[in-house]
Design an enzyme around this catalytic site. Structure first.
Site, short mmCIF file in Angstrom:
data_model
loop_
_atom_site.label_atom_id
_atom_site.label_comp_id
_atom_site.label_asym_id
_atom_site.label_seq_id
_atom_site.Cartn_x
_atom_site.Cartn_y
_atom_site.Cartn_z
N ASN A 1 -11.09 -8.22 0.53
CA ASN A 1 -10.43 -9.47 -0.06
C ASN A 1 -8.97 -8.72 -0.60
O ASN A 1 -9.17 -7.92 -1.76
CB ASN A 1 -11.04 -10.05 -1.28
CG ASN A 1 -10.19 -11.36 -1.82
OD1 ASN A 1 -8.84 -11.17 -1.91
ND2 ASN A 1 -10.62 -12.10 -2.58
N CYS B 1 -4.34 -14.81 -5.60
CA CYS B 1 -4.49 -14.82 -4.38
C CYS B 1 -3.64 -15.87 -3.53
O CYS B 1 -3.53 -15.67 -2.42
CB CYS B 1 -5.83 -14.78 -3.85
SG CYS B 1 -6.94 -13.64 -4.89
N HIS C 1 -7.07 -17.54 3.32
CA HIS C 1 -7.44 -16.45 2.40
C HIS C 1 -8.70 -15.83 2.67
O HIS C 1 -9.66 -16.53 2.66
CB HIS C 1 -7.14 -16.85 1.00
CG HIS C 1 -7.63 -15.73 -0.09
ND1 HIS C 1 -7.16 -14.39 0.19
CD2 HIS C 1 -8.35 -15.71 -1.12
CE1 HIS C 1 -7.73 -13.67 -0.90
NE2 HIS C 1 -8.33 -14.26 -1.58
N1 ACO Z 1 -25.10 -5.91 -4.41
C1 ACO Z 1 -26.27 -6.34 -4.70
N2 ACO Z 1 -26.51 -7.40 -5.32
C2 ACO Z 1 -25.48 -7.88 -5.94
C3 ACO Z 1 -24.51 -7.61 -5.75
C4 ACO Z 1 -24.08 -6.58 -5.02
N3 ACO Z 1 -22.68 -6.02 -4.81
N4 ACO Z 1 -23.45 -8.52 -6.46
C5 ACO Z 1 -24.34 -9.36 -7.11
N5 ACO Z 1 -25.41 -9.12 -6.57
C6 ACO Z 1 -26.81 -9.69 -7.24
C7 ACO Z 1 -26.52 -10.44 -8.33
O1 ACO Z 1 -26.62 -9.88 -9.55
C8 ACO Z 1 -27.69 -11.45 -8.30
O2 ACO Z 1 -29.03 -11.02 -8.48
P1 ACO Z 1 -30.18 -11.81 -9.43
O3 ACO Z 1 -30.33 -12.81 -8.35
O4 ACO Z 1 -31.14 -10.96 -9.65
O5 ACO Z 1 -29.37 -12.35 -10.52
C9 ACO Z 1 -27.69 -11.88 -6.70
O6 ACO Z 1 -27.25 -10.84 -6.20
C10 ACO Z 1 -27.07 -13.15 -6.24
O7 ACO Z 1 -25.68 -12.99 -6.96
P2 ACO Z 1 -24.72 -14.29 -6.52
O8 ACO Z 1 -23.76 -14.15 -7.57
O9 ACO Z 1 -25.58 -15.65 -6.63
O10 ACO Z 1 -24.45 -14.03 -5.12
P3 ACO Z 1 -23.47 -15.00 -4.18
O11 ACO Z 1 -24.40 -15.36 -2.97
O12 ACO Z 1 -23.12 -16.09 -5.08
O13 ACO Z 1 -22.37 -14.01 -3.86
C11 ACO Z 1 -20.13 -13.52 -4.27
C12 ACO Z 1 -21.65 -13.29 -4.65
C13 ACO Z 1 -20.05 -12.63 -2.82
C14 ACO Z 1 -19.19 -12.79 -5.25
C15 ACO Z 1 -19.75 -14.88 -3.99
O14 ACO Z 1 -20.04 -15.70 -5.03
C16 ACO Z 1 -18.15 -15.24 -3.64
O15 ACO Z 1 -17.80 -14.58 -2.61
N6 ACO Z 1 -17.69 -15.92 -4.48
C17 ACO Z 1 -16.31 -16.26 -4.22
C18 ACO Z 1 -15.26 -15.03 -4.88
C19 ACO Z 1 -13.97 -15.28 -4.44
O16 ACO Z 1 -13.76 -15.86 -3.43
N7 ACO Z 1 -13.31 -14.42 -5.12
C20 ACO Z 1 -12.03 -14.27 -4.75
C21 ACO Z 1 -11.11 -15.75 -5.15
S1 ACO Z 1 -9.84 -15.06 -6.00
C22 ACO Z 1 -9.23 -13.66 -5.44
O17 ACO Z 1 -9.09 -13.40 -4.33
C23 ACO Z 1 -8.55 -12.81 -6.34
#
Ligand code: ACO
Length: 318
Positions: A275, A109, A245
């Protein structure tokens, strides 16, 4: 270095949160609240070269220059269409920019920021006078649409800028990589099979440890931006926009807070596109350009982060 033109291109098909509700156990509410994403574009048969070529043509029109004037095409992607030739050559062939040297690079990214900085080094060396810099991704090909932790986040698209060597009073960059956490965002090449191999290796889909990436971004990016501003004696208040980004609305809000900058200075379009990895920064820049949000002399921060793990920030003057 000066940006003299911008362009973008997206596939037509819109994958909505509602449609994702039918594919995995998720909800429109969860996706919007946790990420800010409402829909994303998905290619239905268009290869990443098609996306890149259309963004390139759009940028050439915007810059009002002819393809023969380009001395360089540098393209970043993690979803190239072929092993050989590189994707910049495919673009060259389609637009007829036969005076350009062609490079493809991968910094996930952060790829566009790395590519733009590389173009600047060529411009500074005097070897290149005009360069086309493209970020393109067809991430849908590496996404498992039964994995709710990734399939709600990513989309396909391409963005491009044209830069030339006309002087600008402000240009600075700070890039980095740290592979110790490389498994936080990981996808093996589609196949390890060759003529001699016995095993038929299964293809991999993108794996992401979202929380690890989230923590990494908030640890690295505000510091990276602050250090670059200090290094160049630019006060944070002098920056008109922070073009980051587009990974997650909450990440952008948290970075704004850490820098003590109003959120309005962090433009976003991830609600429409999700993204799009290395396409996200040039696509947003093009959107801002189209909306006449940028005026001559404006100082802008471009900053990205991603697989590797990699990161980078550039300050430019419009
Ligand atoms: N729908 C519903 N529930 C979900 C989903 C979904 N799509 N995905 C995960 N959950 C659940 C999980 O299983 C978890 O359940 P649990 O509490 O029963 O275990 C709960 O939601 C919370 O999950 P978290 O992973 O803690 O959620 P978080 O608030 O961290 O959000 C996210 C997840 C959106 C992926 C976030 O961590 C994020 O954006 N991280 C950065 C990712 C990023 O920037 N990636 C790209 C960088 S590199 C590139 O761009 C290629």
């Amino acid at each position: 270095m000066k940006i003299i033109g911008t362009g973008s291109y997206y596939p037509e098909y819109i994958l909505t949160n509602k449609r994702l509700e039918e594919l995995v156990e998720t909800s429109d509410e969860w996706i919007k609240e946790r990420t800010g994403i409402q829909e994303r574009r998905i290619s239905q048969g268009e290869g990443s070269s098609v996306l890149a070529i259309n963004a390139a043509k759009n940028a050439l029109d915007n810059a009002k220059i002819q393809p023969e004037e380009l001395d360089m095409i540098i393209l970043s992607t993690i979803t190239p269409e072929c092993y050989v030739p590189n994707m910049a050559c495919l673009v060259q062939n389609a637009i007829g920019a036969y005076n350009a040297l062609c490079i493809e690079m991968n910094a996930a990214c952060t790829g566009f920021v790395y590519a733009l900085h590389t173009a600047n080094l060529y411009l500074e060396s005097g070897m290149v006078k005009k360069a086309l810099v493209i970020g393109v991704e067809r991430l849908s090909e590496m996404i498992d649409y039964t994995d709710r932790t990734t399939c709600v986040l990513f989309g396909d698209g391409a963005g491009a800028v044209i830069v030339d060597n006309s002087s600008s009073s402000c240009y600075a960059a700070k890039l980095g990589s740290d592979s110790r956490k490389m498994k936080a965002l990981y996808c093996k090449h589609p196949s390890l099979v060759n003529y001699m191999s016995k095993d038929n290796c299964q293809r991999d889909y993108l794996y992401m440890d979202g929380q690890e990436i989230f923590k990494f971004v908030l640890r690295i990016i505000p510091r990276n931006i602050k250090e670059l501003l200090e290094q160049t004696n630019v006060d944070v208040s002098e920056i008109k926009y922070f073009v980051l980004h587009q990974a997650n609305k909450r990440i952008l809000e948290a970075v704004a807070k850490k820098l003590n900058v109003p959120e309005e200075k962090f433009p976003m379009n991830l609600d429409k596109y999700g993204n799009t990895s290395s396409a996200s920064v040039p696509v947003l820049l093009h959107e801002m350009n189209e909306k006449n949000m940028l005026a001559k002399g404006d100082k802008i921060v471009l900053s990205a982060f991603g697989g590797g793990l990699t990161w980078g920030t550039i300050i430019i003057e419009w």
